[in-house]
Design a protein around this motif. Structure first.
Motif, PDB file in Angstrom:
ATOM      1  N   GLY A 187      20.895  48.525  66.691  1.00  0.00           N
ATOM      2  CA  GLY A 187      22.293  48.712  66.293  1.00  0.00           C
ATOM      3  C   GLY A 187      22.518  48.659  64.796  1.00  0.00           C
ATOM      4  O   GLY A 187      23.196  49.522  64.224  1.00  0.00           O
ATOM      5  N   PHE A 188      21.940  47.657  64.138  1.00  0.00           N
ATOM      6  CA  PHE A 188      22.138  47.545  62.695  1.00  0.00           C
ATOM      7  C   PHE A 188      21.517  48.729  61.969  1.00  0.00           C
ATOM      8  O   PHE A 188      22.106  49.279  61.029  1.00  0.00           O
ATOM      9  CB  PHE A 188      21.546  46.244  62.156  1.00  0.00           C
ATOM     10  CG  PHE A 188      21.477  46.211  60.650  1.00  0.00           C
ATOM     11  CD1 PHE A 188      22.620  45.963  59.895  1.00  0.00           C
ATOM     12  CD2 PHE A 188      20.280  46.474  59.979  1.00  0.00           C
ATOM     13  CE1 PHE A 188      22.567  45.969  58.498  1.00  0.00           C
ATOM     14  CE2 PHE A 188      20.221  46.474  58.593  1.00  0.00           C
ATOM     15  CZ  PHE A 188      21.374  46.230  57.854  1.00  0.00           C
ATOM     16  N   GLU A 210      34.755  51.335  54.843  1.00  0.00           N
ATOM     17  CA  GLU A 210      33.408  51.437  55.426  1.00  0.00           C
ATOM     18  C   GLU A 210      32.499  50.324  54.899  1.00  0.00           C
ATOM     19  O   GLU A 210      31.706  49.749  55.657  1.00  0.00           O
ATOM     20  CB  GLU A 210      32.794  52.806  55.098  1.00  0.00           C
ATOM     21  CG  GLU A 210      33.470  53.993  55.762  1.00  0.00           C
ATOM     22  CD  GLU A 210      34.658  54.495  54.947  1.00  0.00           C
ATOM     23  OE1 GLU A 210      35.179  55.569  55.280  1.00  0.00           O
ATOM     24  OE2 GLU A 210      35.052  53.816  53.960  1.00  0.00           O
ATOM     25  N   SER A 211      32.635  50.001  53.618  1.00  0.00           N
ATOM     26  CA  SER A 211      31.791  48.974  53.013  1.00  0.00           C
ATOM     27  C   SER A 211      32.114  47.589  53.568  1.00  0.00           C
ATOM     28  O   SER A 211      31.212  46.787  53.862  1.00  0.00           O
ATOM     29  CB  SER A 211      31.956  48.982  51.488  1.00  0.00           C
ATOM     30  OG  SER A 211      31.499  50.202  50.943  1.00  0.00           O
ATOM     31  N   ARG A 212      33.401  47.299  53.719  1.00  0.00           N
ATOM     32  CA  ARG A 212      33.778  45.987  54.255  1.00  0.00           C
ATOM     33  C   ARG A 212      33.302  45.834  55.704  1.00  0.00           C
ATOM     34  O   ARG A 212      32.857  44.757  56.117  1.00  0.00           O
ATOM     35  CB  ARG A 212      35.287  45.796  54.143  1.00  0.00           C
ATOM     36  CG  ARG A 212      35.758  45.477  52.717  1.00  0.00           C
ATOM     37  CD  ARG A 212      37.243  45.178  52.654  1.00  0.00           C
ATOM     38  NE  ARG A 212      38.040  46.395  52.774  1.00  0.00           N
ATOM     39  CZ  ARG A 212      38.372  47.182  51.746  1.00  0.00           C
ATOM     40  NH1 ARG A 212      37.967  46.879  50.524  1.00  0.00           N
ATOM     41  NH2 ARG A 212      39.114  48.259  51.929  1.00  0.00           N
ATOM     42  N   ASP A 216      30.295  43.046  57.210  1.00  0.00           N
ATOM     43  CA  ASP A 216      30.355  42.209  58.423  1.00  0.00           C
ATOM     44  C   ASP A 216      29.121  42.427  59.300  1.00  0.00           C
ATOM     45  O   ASP A 216      28.543  41.472  59.843  1.00  0.00           O
ATOM     46  CB  ASP A 216      31.623  42.529  59.215  1.00  0.00           C
ATOM     47  CG  ASP A 216      32.893  42.071  58.510  1.00  0.00           C
ATOM     48  OD1 ASP A 216      32.789  41.165  57.649  1.00  0.00           O
ATOM     49  OD2 ASP A 216      33.981  42.613  58.806  1.00  0.00           O
ATOM     50  N   LYS A 217      28.731  43.700  59.453  1.00  0.00           N
ATOM     51  CA  LYS A 217      27.548  43.992  60.274  1.00  0.00           C
ATOM     52  C   LYS A 217      26.281  43.444  59.618  1.00  0.00           C
ATOM     53  O   LYS A 217      25.375  42.955  60.295  1.00  0.00           O
ATOM     54  CB  LYS A 217      27.425  45.497  60.490  1.00  0.00           C
ATOM     55  CG  LYS A 217      28.569  46.075  61.322  1.00  0.00           C
ATOM     56  CD  LYS A 217      28.521  47.579  61.369  1.00  0.00           C
ATOM     57  CE  LYS A 217      29.718  48.133  62.157  1.00  0.00           C
ATOM     58  NZ  LYS A 217      29.746  49.626  62.165  1.00  0.00           N
ATOM     59  N   ALA A 219      26.178  40.810  57.724  1.00  0.00           N
ATOM     60  CA  ALA A 219      26.202  39.355  57.907  1.00  0.00           C
ATOM     61  C   ALA A 219      25.670  38.963  59.282  1.00  0.00           C
ATOM     62  O   ALA A 219      24.939  37.972  59.426  1.00  0.00           O
ATOM     63  CB  ALA A 219      27.618  38.829  57.707  1.00  0.00           C
ATOM     64  N   GLY A 220      26.040  39.755  60.299  1.00  0.00           N
ATOM     65  CA  GLY A 220      25.542  39.488  61.644  1.00  0.00           C
ATOM     66  C   GLY A 220      24.026  39.660  61.730  1.00  0.00           C
ATOM     67  O   GLY A 220      23.319  38.858  62.354  1.00  0.00           O
ATOM     68  N   PHE A 221      23.525  40.708  61.072  1.00  0.00           N
ATOM     69  CA  PHE A 221      22.080  40.951  61.055  1.00  0.00           C
ATOM     70  C   PHE A 221      21.357  39.831  60.317  1.00  0.00           C
ATOM     71  O   PHE A 221      20.305  39.352  60.770  1.00  0.00           O
ATOM     72  CB  PHE A 221      21.816  42.306  60.386  1.00  0.00           C
ATOM     73  CG  PHE A 221      20.373  42.731  60.378  1.00  0.00           C
ATOM     74  CD1 PHE A 221      19.639  42.783  61.546  1.00  0.00           C
ATOM     75  CD2 PHE A 221      19.754  43.083  59.185  1.00  0.00           C
ATOM     76  CE1 PHE A 221      18.309  43.184  61.539  1.00  0.00           C
ATOM     77  CE2 PHE A 221      18.430  43.477  59.165  1.00  0.00           C
ATOM     78  CZ  PHE A 221      17.704  43.535  60.347  1.00  0.00           C
ATOM     79  N   LEU A 222      21.937  39.392  59.205  1.00  0.00           N
ATOM     80  CA  LEU A 222      21.351  38.291  58.439  1.00  0.00           C
ATOM     81  C   LEU A 222      21.286  37.021  59.274  1.00  0.00           C
ATOM     82  O   LEU A 222      20.287  36.296  59.255  1.00  0.00           O
ATOM     83  CB  LEU A 222      22.162  38.040  57.172  1.00  0.00           C
ATOM     84  CG  LEU A 222      21.764  36.823  56.333  1.00  0.00           C
ATOM     85  CD1 LEU A 222      20.324  36.953  55.842  1.00  0.00           C
ATOM     86  CD2 LEU A 222      22.725  36.649  55.154  1.00  0.00           C
ATOM     87  N   SER A 223      22.338  36.750  60.024  1.00  0.00           N
ATOM     88  CA  SER A 223      22.369  35.558  60.871  1.00  0.00           C
ATOM     89  C   SER A 223      21.263  35.606  61.922  1.00  0.00           C
ATOM     90  O   SER A 223      20.601  34.595  62.188  1.00  0.00           O
ATOM     91  CB  SER A 223      23.740  35.430  61.540  1.00  0.00           C
ATOM     92  OG  SER A 223      23.770  34.327  62.429  1.00  0.00           O
TER      93      SER A 223
END
Length: 298
Positions: A187-188, A210-212, A216-217, A219-223
């Motif tokens: 997904g990412f 689009e950047s904002r 968020d996406k 940040a989710g991948f980083l987590s």
């Protein structure tokens, strides 16, 4: 009670053979430091030694397994840490791109930098070991985990099988991280691919929204990636205690085996000398009596 000459010879030879055999046995025991030379010497002790040897072999295999797991997880941790570093780079670039004051040329310049960082993430997700086996493909280690399909979308091509390894009699640990757990359904990767397509051809109003959304996406991948790094760290830390425990068990088992199999040197030496003395005495008596005849009594 009369003893025939034939019976005397048999008894003498048996005594000589018995003392010779005992002397040879004790000599070998002293030379090899092995109390049990054949199962009949101590049947129960032989079984115990076999069991202890099997336990020691198992502990050696656990040690090999732990070393292999530590190395493999350590290498996977390196790849994931590299992804985290690339995420931070993208995060900075995307945050800058979200600024509404950015012009088209500036946005495209940011897109070019992102186009370097993003493939690096893909490469790290598709990292291999020294044998060319993919880390994050589950059990399909010959299959590149993240590939591009005919439509140009990223897909996960591995499986969800986690390989676990025995590290003690009662413990098994995971040996690999599943790619689909790092980026479910790719997904990412697909979101980032689509975002790069926009930022490399930005609309007149900029790419703020689009950047904002992409931040968020990201940040989710980083987590997710950070969580897997933490899992690896916890697993490797737990192996340290297993190593200490296995070492204690190994030391105890080896000492027990050595105590059970080792020769009691003083006892064996005394027994060997007694056998030699008995052998020499038997030979002397046998020789003297064998030379007697009726003429000896006339």
């Amino acid at each position: 009670m009369r003893i025939s000459s034939h019976q005397f010879h048999l008894n003498s030879i048996q005594n000589i053979q018995k003392n010779t055999a005992n002397f040879n046995e004790k000599s070998i025991q002293l030379a090899t430091n092995k109390r049990i030379l054949k199962p009949s010497d101590d049947p129960l002790g032989t079984v115990m030694l076999m069991n202890l040897g099997s336990e020691i072999n198992s502990l050696e295999q656990y040690k090999t397994n732990i070393n292999a797991v530590n190395f493999s997880l350590g290498q996977q941790e390196v790849q994931l840490t590299g992804i985290v570093n690339q995420i931070y780079s993208l995060q900075s670039l995307i945050t800058t791109a979200a600024d509404g004051s950015m012009g088209e040329a500036e946005i495209k310049a940011l897109g070019q930098e992102m186009s370097i960082a993003f493939p690096a993430i893909v490469d790290l997700l598709n990292a291999t070991d020294s044998d060319g086996k993919y880390y994050f493909s589950g059990s399909k280690t010959d299959e590149k985990p993240f590939q591009v399909d005919a439509l140009g979308n990223y897909v996960y091509s591995g499986d969800d099988i986690v390989r676990d390894v025995a590290v003690s009699d009662d413990s098994r640990v995971l040996n690999n991280i599943i790619g689909n757990d790092l980026d479910p359904g790719a997904g990412f990767l697909n979101d980032m691919k689509d975002y790069l397509a926009v930022i490399n051809n930005p609309p007149a109003g900029g790419v703020g929204n689009e950047s904002r959304a992409m931040i968020d996406k990201l940040a989710g991948f980083l987590s997710t990636i950070s969580g897997q790094v933490t899992t690896i760290g916890a697993t490797m830390a737990s192996l340290d205690s297993v190593i200490d425990s296995n070492l204690d068990i190994t030391t105890f088992t080896v000492n027990l085996r050595d105590d059970l199999s080792a020769v009691d040197y003083p006892e064996a030496f005394i027994s060997m000398n007694e056998s030699m003395a008995a052998y020499e005495a038997s030979m002397q008596v046998y020789s003297n009596i064998s030379n007697l005849s009726l003429f000896s009594y006339i």
